[in-house]
Design an enzyme around this catalytic site. Structure first.
Site, mmCIF file in Angstrom:
data_model
loop_
_atom_site.group_PDB
_atom_site.id
_atom_site.type_symbol
_atom_site.label_atom_id
_atom_site.label_comp_id
_atom_site.label_asym_id
_atom_site.label_seq_id
_atom_site.Cartn_x
_atom_site.Cartn_y
_atom_site.Cartn_z
ATOM 1 N N TRP A 118 0.810 -1.214 0.000
ATOM 2 C CA TRP A 118 0.000 0.000 0.000
ATOM 3 C C TRP A 118 0.843 1.262 0.000
ATOM 4 O O TRP A 118 0.520 2.229 -0.691
ATOM 5 C CB TRP A 118 -1.003 -0.010 1.155
ATOM 6 N N ASP B 217 -1.936 6.627 6.438
ATOM 7 C CA ASP B 217 -2.951 5.730 5.883
ATOM 8 C C ASP B 217 -3.256 4.715 6.984
ATOM 9 O O ASP B 217 -2.452 3.840 7.265
ATOM 10 C CB ASP B 217 -2.369 5.055 4.634
ATOM 11 N N LYS C 295 -12.574 -1.882 6.315
ATOM 12 C CA LYS C 295 -11.873 -2.805 7.211
ATOM 13 C C LYS C 295 -12.405 -2.715 8.640
ATOM 14 O O LYS C 295 -12.871 -3.697 9.168
ATOM 15 C CB LYS C 295 -10.374 -2.564 7.172
HETATM 16 C C1 PLP Z 1 -7.175 -1.742 1.834
HETATM 17 C C2 PLP Z 1 -6.122 -0.729 1.944
HETATM 18 C C3 PLP Z 1 -5.996 0.325 1.021
HETATM 19 C C4 PLP Z 1 -6.854 0.438 -0.221
HETATM 20 O O1 PLP Z 1 -8.133 0.769 0.033
HETATM 21 P P1 PLP Z 1 -9.119 1.154 -1.173
HETATM 22 O O2 PLP Z 1 -10.265 1.741 -0.430
HETATM 23 O O3 PLP Z 1 -9.429 -0.108 -1.902
HETATM 24 O O4 PLP Z 1 -8.421 2.138 -2.040
HETATM 25 C C5 PLP Z 1 -5.011 1.256 1.220
HETATM 26 N N1 PLP Z 1 -4.184 1.183 2.278
HETATM 27 C C6 PLP Z 1 -4.265 0.193 3.175
HETATM 28 C C7 PLP Z 1 -3.310 0.143 4.312
HETATM 29 C C8 PLP Z 1 -5.232 -0.797 3.037
HETATM 30 O O5 PLP Z 1 -5.316 -1.791 3.937
#
Ligand code: PLP
Length: 361
Positions: free
Chosen positions: A102, A174, A198
């Protein structure tokens, strides 16, 4: 019908109690005569839902008044572009910690806009295990406007156990896969973002927490209005039709968390679940963890089998026991148990019993 124990990395398990409540309210929300999905977003009723959702999140994460909370359309990946678009003038730079999948995706996007400084955040230690590089070893560009890091790398299961101290006040994170899993010191951050799917609710919405005094320094030239944090904030997260069902649903999840003692209690439970699983894996000769102690994620537990030819049978037999979505990400392989807030201790114990039985053959 049996609801399985869902170890999916995302979209991930949602607390059954929350799904039941949403189901109960689905056809007729609050005696309004229609569902939330059918409720106009400019009605006082929907404004009430939005206000409650925000208030609950503020309470859970102890968000100070000088931070804005935005409920935005789209994914975390949109934020990969929005952060540099808003923060950086063409000649400015920022620091990015490169970890795994990511953060690499995020760095790739930032490079479209600016010349950024990339620093390694993860390395392989002498035992061949992944570990976080200690922050005093990071070589950062002091001119950087912020330091971006991924608090939990979902795919390999590597996680910051605490907020970094370097670049305090200028951190951007993030937090997709570990927001609400532990208390955070919000004041160390300029901005935090997390896609909902999540630890918050259904996909399609992203939560942004941003310090308001930064707004004056943000770029507006050639940035679409819907991608400008100050604009979305000024319109109270509703410059246009918001992801209304997602906002409502997040509110239900936040209430569920508050009823259960908030993020402090979640953190305790998350550590209990993760330690149980890691302890089992560590004592086994059959399974092992690819991540060093001290860097291990308590949200996504990556597990490898010594004999990788048994993976397919493991997954099939687990599924028969209603233990689903244990396959590792395609880029990393192996097994992965995502044990977000909604995963119960019972579910983790059931997984361990299954793993024991499978090991014995
Ligand atoms: C799942 C995830 C993403 C991507 O999320 P999207 O909503 O599909 O763009 C980005 N960063 C992390 C750490 C993730 O777990």
């Amino acid at each position: 019908m049996t609801r399985a124990f869902n170890f999916s990395a995302g979209p991930a398990a949602i607390p059954t109690e929350v799904l039941e409540r949403a189901q109960k309210e689905l056809l007729n929300w609050n005696n309004y005569g229609c569902s939330v999905m059918e409720l106009g977003h400019r009605t006082p009723d929907f404004q009430g839902i939005l206000d409650n959702t925000e208030a609950s999140l503020r309470k859970l994460l102890k968000i100070p008044a000088n931070y804005k909370v935005l409920f935005m359309h789209g994914s975390a990946s949109h934020q990969f572009s929005m952060v540099p678009m808003n923060f950086l003038a063409p000649n400015e730079t920022a620091n990015y910690l490169e970890m795994d999948h990511w953060s690499k995706m995020c760095i790739k996007e930032a490079k479209r806009f600016n010349d950024i400084h990339v620093e390694q955040g993860v390395r392989t230690n002498s035992d061949g295990l992944l570990e976080l590089v200690p922050e005093d070893e990071w070589k950062l560009d002091e001119k950087g406007k912020y330091l971006h890091f991924t608090s939990n790398e979902t795919i390999v299961g590597i996680q910051f156990q605490d907020d970094p101290n370097r670049f305090a006040g200028k951190l951007v994170s993030d937090m997709c896969s570990d927001i609400l899993s532990r208390p955070i010191d919000i004041e160390k951050y300029a901005l935090i973002y997390a896609g909902a799917q999540k630890n918050i609710g259904p996909s399609g919405m992203t939560v942004v927490i941003v310090r308001e005094d930064l707004f004056d320094s943000f770029q507006t030239e050639r940035v679409p209005a819907l991608f400008q944090y100050p604009y979305v904030s000024d319109k109270g997260s509703m410059p246009n039709t918001p992801p209304s069902f997602g906002i409502y649903f997040a509110g239900l999840v936040f209430e569920w968390l508050l009823e259960r003692g908030g993020v402090e209690e979640m953190h305790r439970q998350n550590l209990e679940k993760a330690n149980l699983l890691y302890d089992f894996v560590d004592q086994s000769d059959f399974y092992h963890s690819p991540v060093a102690k001290g860097s291990r994620s308590f949200m996504n537990v990556a597990i490898q089998m010594k004999d990788r030819t048994k993976e397919e049978r493991f997954l099939a037999e687990a599924r028969e026991q209603h233990l689903i979505a244990l396959k590792g990400h395609k880029t990393f392989g192996g097994l992965r148990a995502s044990i977000y807030n909604a995963m119960t201790l019972d579910g983790v114990k059931k997984l361990i019993h299954f793993m024991e039985r499978f090991e014995r053959g």
